[in-house]
Design an enzyme around this catalytic site. Structure first.
Site, mmCIF file in Angstrom:
data_model
loop_
_atom_site.group_PDB
_atom_site.id
_atom_site.type_symbol
_atom_site.label_atom_id
_atom_site.label_comp_id
_atom_site.label_asym_id
_atom_site.label_seq_id
_atom_site.Cartn_x
_atom_site.Cartn_y
_atom_site.Cartn_z
ATOM 1 N N LYS A 7 28.633 12.902 17.908
ATOM 2 C CA LYS A 7 29.644 13.048 16.860
ATOM 3 C C LYS A 7 31.048 12.892 17.442
ATOM 4 O O LYS A 7 31.899 12.228 16.839
ATOM 5 C CB LYS A 7 29.498 14.408 16.188
ATOM 6 C CG LYS A 7 30.527 14.680 15.098
ATOM 7 C CD LYS A 7 30.420 16.099 14.575
ATOM 8 C CE LYS A 7 30.878 17.113 15.602
ATOM 9 N NZ LYS A 7 30.821 18.510 15.093
ATOM 10 N N TYR A 55 20.167 16.624 32.307
ATOM 11 C CA TYR A 55 19.613 17.931 31.954
ATOM 12 C C TYR A 55 18.216 18.114 32.546
ATOM 13 O O TYR A 55 17.879 19.186 33.062
ATOM 14 C CB TYR A 55 19.563 18.107 30.431
ATOM 15 C CG TYR A 55 20.920 18.238 29.780
ATOM 16 C CD1 TYR A 55 21.932 18.977 30.377
ATOM 17 C CD2 TYR A 55 21.197 17.627 28.559
ATOM 18 C CE1 TYR A 55 23.184 19.108 29.782
ATOM 19 C CE2 TYR A 55 22.442 17.744 27.955
ATOM 20 C CZ TYR A 55 23.427 18.486 28.573
ATOM 21 O OH TYR A 55 24.657 18.608 27.990
ATOM 22 N N ALA A 136 30.391 19.644 1.038
ATOM 23 C CA ALA A 136 31.805 19.985 1.205
ATOM 24 C C ALA A 136 32.060 20.786 2.474
ATOM 25 O O ALA A 136 33.170 21.263 2.681
ATOM 26 C CB ALA A 136 32.292 20.785 -0.011
ATOM 27 N N ILE A 139 30.360 19.361 8.288
ATOM 28 C CA ILE A 139 29.640 18.134 8.639
ATOM 29 C C ILE A 139 29.969 17.021 7.647
ATOM 30 O O ILE A 139 30.197 15.863 8.031
ATOM 31 C CB ILE A 139 28.123 18.396 8.696
ATOM 32 C CG1 ILE A 139 27.802 19.345 9.851
ATOM 33 C CG2 ILE A 139 27.350 17.088 8.856
ATOM 34 C CD1 ILE A 139 26.346 19.748 9.940
ATOM 35 N N GLU A 142 33.462 15.755 8.381
ATOM 36 C CA GLU A 142 33.513 14.939 9.600
ATOM 37 C C GLU A 142 32.888 13.567 9.377
ATOM 38 O O GLU A 142 33.459 12.538 9.777
ATOM 39 C CB GLU A 142 32.796 15.672 10.731
ATOM 40 C CG GLU A 142 33.545 16.905 11.209
ATOM 41 C CD GLU A 142 32.773 17.727 12.231
ATOM 42 O OE1 GLU A 142 33.406 18.502 12.959
ATOM 43 O OE2 GLU A 142 31.529 17.584 12.299
ATOM 44 N N ARG A 159 30.633 20.210 -5.053
ATOM 45 C CA ARG A 159 30.280 21.026 -6.219
ATOM 46 C C ARG A 159 31.484 21.705 -6.855
ATOM 47 O O ARG A 159 31.466 22.002 -8.046
ATOM 48 C CB ARG A 159 29.245 22.080 -5.833
ATOM 49 C CG ARG A 159 27.860 21.514 -5.584
ATOM 50 C CD ARG A 159 26.864 22.611 -5.313
ATOM 51 N NE ARG A 159 27.200 23.351 -4.086
ATOM 52 C CZ ARG A 159 26.572 24.440 -3.687
ATOM 53 N NH1 ARG A 159 25.579 24.936 -4.408
ATOM 54 N NH2 ARG A 159 26.912 25.044 -2.561
ATOM 55 N N ASP A 272 21.043 28.750 16.378
ATOM 56 C CA ASP A 272 21.010 28.460 14.943
ATOM 57 C C ASP A 272 19.802 29.074 14.240
ATOM 58 O O ASP A 272 19.835 29.315 13.040
ATOM 59 C CB ASP A 272 20.998 26.946 14.703
ATOM 60 C CG ASP A 272 22.338 26.300 15.029
ATOM 61 O OD1 ASP A 272 23.171 26.977 15.653
ATOM 62 O OD2 ASP A 272 22.546 25.129 14.665
ATOM 63 N N VAL A 311 36.355 24.421 15.745
ATOM 64 C CA VAL A 311 37.097 23.184 15.469
ATOM 65 C C VAL A 311 36.274 22.318 14.525
ATOM 66 O O VAL A 311 35.057 22.203 14.681
ATOM 67 C CB VAL A 311 37.407 22.415 16.775
ATOM 68 C CG1 VAL A 311 37.769 20.961 16.485
ATOM 69 C CG2 VAL A 311 38.544 23.089 17.527
ATOM 70 N N HIS A 408 58.724 22.164 24.161
ATOM 71 C CA HIS A 408 59.406 21.304 23.191
ATOM 72 C C HIS A 408 59.513 19.870 23.709
ATOM 73 O O HIS A 408 59.755 19.663 24.888
ATOM 74 C CB HIS A 408 60.811 21.875 22.946
ATOM 75 C CG HIS A 408 61.590 21.135 21.913
ATOM 76 N ND1 HIS A 408 61.309 21.221 20.559
ATOM 77 C CD2 HIS A 408 62.633 20.282 22.040
ATOM 78 C CE1 HIS A 408 62.165 20.457 19.897
ATOM 79 N NE2 HIS A 408 62.971 19.879 20.770
#
Length: 419
Positions: A7, A55, A136, A139, A142, A159, A272, A311, A408
């Protein structure tokens, strides 16, 4: 986890497309640049293969046995998993099977299976000319941003009337506006009624019911990519968790306590599959804390789930940490809050005809004005968040922000000069 890298590559690609659009405003002219989705996909897939190899090599170097197959818990007296006909048991078993994108069935939405999910997005061989994204959340935002920036005519079916509704209202409102400014059509207060295949592509039938208005039916023709981004669900099907008697919530997430313990001794779950803070770094951190507790004797080792920075790789990106203004009002009382906000056009756009806005908000609580929420969207907000997240995690106050010398000219200086 590898989807995160894919992504980000696609987001970087979309950002390149935006910069190319701005080249003329910065005095660069000439050149007939063409984008090759095929070339990008080949390089991206090769990168992911290299990561997979790295990995696996790391696992091999650590002398960790890798067993490929589908694990199923058995009804043996001791917690046991069976893979490819072989049984395995251990004093500690960790479930970290993650989640998968949700999709409606054809019974729920006729023709739903003609669409793809976010996993299918990375399998696309060509840039879709006409895309429809349903959802909405982050994901959906993005995916729509990437497709639109790379040249696809994109529509989002949402929706309600705003995206990112679980974020602070400032972010939700500004992100909705930025999507529309970028030329993405937002079909608000709408849902997909049906999809059918035609000679010119998919025909998506949409039902719209705005408040105090009659229901309307419309169609979107010639769609060559319908992408469902309507949430995620845990990968628990087929594990036979009932054999263990593990507690699950109504959506199938495994219920754990603050130490990642499930309802069965010696079995843990992170990530998850638990349904909390669905972010890769959260799962990694929770797993590390669990390992410290089990194998290093650190009895109090557990992950603090407060003030997790997040983020969204939208265009421009979103960065947020801590409580939304609404959440802070519930926690501390509205009368004990003070918010500081700003909205400006980043200096990058001083030269460009294309404009994006940068918005920022500090949510402060109590007499000492402790910063309990920080929310922003704008160029560079993705990279500037990490440092500010450290400050919020440490309990910084508005005075601490004010006492920090500004850099600045940058967008980040606005957060230490808010009045």
């Amino acid at each position: 986890m590898l989807d995160v890298y894919q992504k980000k590559i696609m987001w970087n690609t979309a950002v390149h497309a935006e910069y190319i659009h701005d080249h003329g405003d910065y005095g660069f002219h000439g050149g007939n640049l063409k984008f090759s989705w095929r070339l990008l996909k080949e390089k991206r897939d090769a990168y992911v293969r290299r990561l997979n190899d790295i990995y696996q090599n790391n696992l091999d170097k650590a002398q960790i046995q890798t067993i490929s197959g589908h694990a199923v818990f058995t009804s043996d007296p001791e917690p046991t998993v069976e893979v490819n006909g072989s049984k395995y048991t251990a004093p500690h078993i960790l479930i970290a099977t993650g989640g998968r994108p949700s999709m409606p069935s054809d019974e729920e939405v006729p023709g739903a299976s003609l669409g793809i999910n976010s996993d299918g997005f990375f399998e696309l061989e060509h840039l879709p000319k006409r895309s429809v994204i349903v959802g909405a959340g982050y994901i959906a935002v993005e995916m729509a941003g990437i497709l639109s920036a790379l040249g696809s005519k994109a529509s989002m079916i949402i929706r309600q009337d705003k995206v990112l509704r679980n974020f602070d209202s400032l972010i939700s409102e500004n992100c909705t506006q930025e999507l529309e400014k970028a030329g993405i059509e937002l079909c608000k207060n709408s849902q997909v009624k049906s999809i059918r295949k035609t000679d010119s592509g998919l025909e998506v039938t949409v039902v719209t019911k705005a408040p105090d208005e009659e229901e309307k039916i419309s169609t979107i023709q010639g769609v060559d990519c319908l992408l469902w981004a309507i949430g995620r669900e845990p990968n628990t099907e087929g594990l036979n968790l009932d054999a263990l008697g593990l507690k699950q919530d109504e959506r199938g997430h495994i219920v754990v306590d603050e130490f990642q313990n499930t309802s069965r001794k010696g079995i843990y779950a992170v990530g998850d599959v638990c349904g909390k803070a669905l972010l890769t770094p959260v799962a990694i951190a929770a797993g590390r804390k669990l390992a410290h507790r089990i194998f290093e004797g650190k009895k109090d080792s557990k992950l603090d789930y407060s003030n997790i920075p997040t983020v969204v790789f939208s265009h421009p990106p979103v960065g947020t940490v801590g409580l939304t203004e609404e959440e802070a009002g519930t926690t501390y009382g509205k009368e004990n809050l003070k918010t500081y906000t700003t909205s400006f056009t980043p200096m990058y756009h001083a030269m460009t005809t294309r404009k994006t806005q940068c918005v920022m908000k500090l949510v402060c609580a109590g007499k000492e004005e402790k910063v309990v929420g920080l929310h922003m969207q704008g160029l560079g907000c993705d990279e500037m968040l990490q440092g500010f997240a450290v400050a919020v995690k440490m309990g910084a106050t508005k005075a601490d922000f004010d006492n920090t010398i500004a850099i600045h000219p940058t967008s980040s200086e606005e957060l230490v000069t808010l009045r």
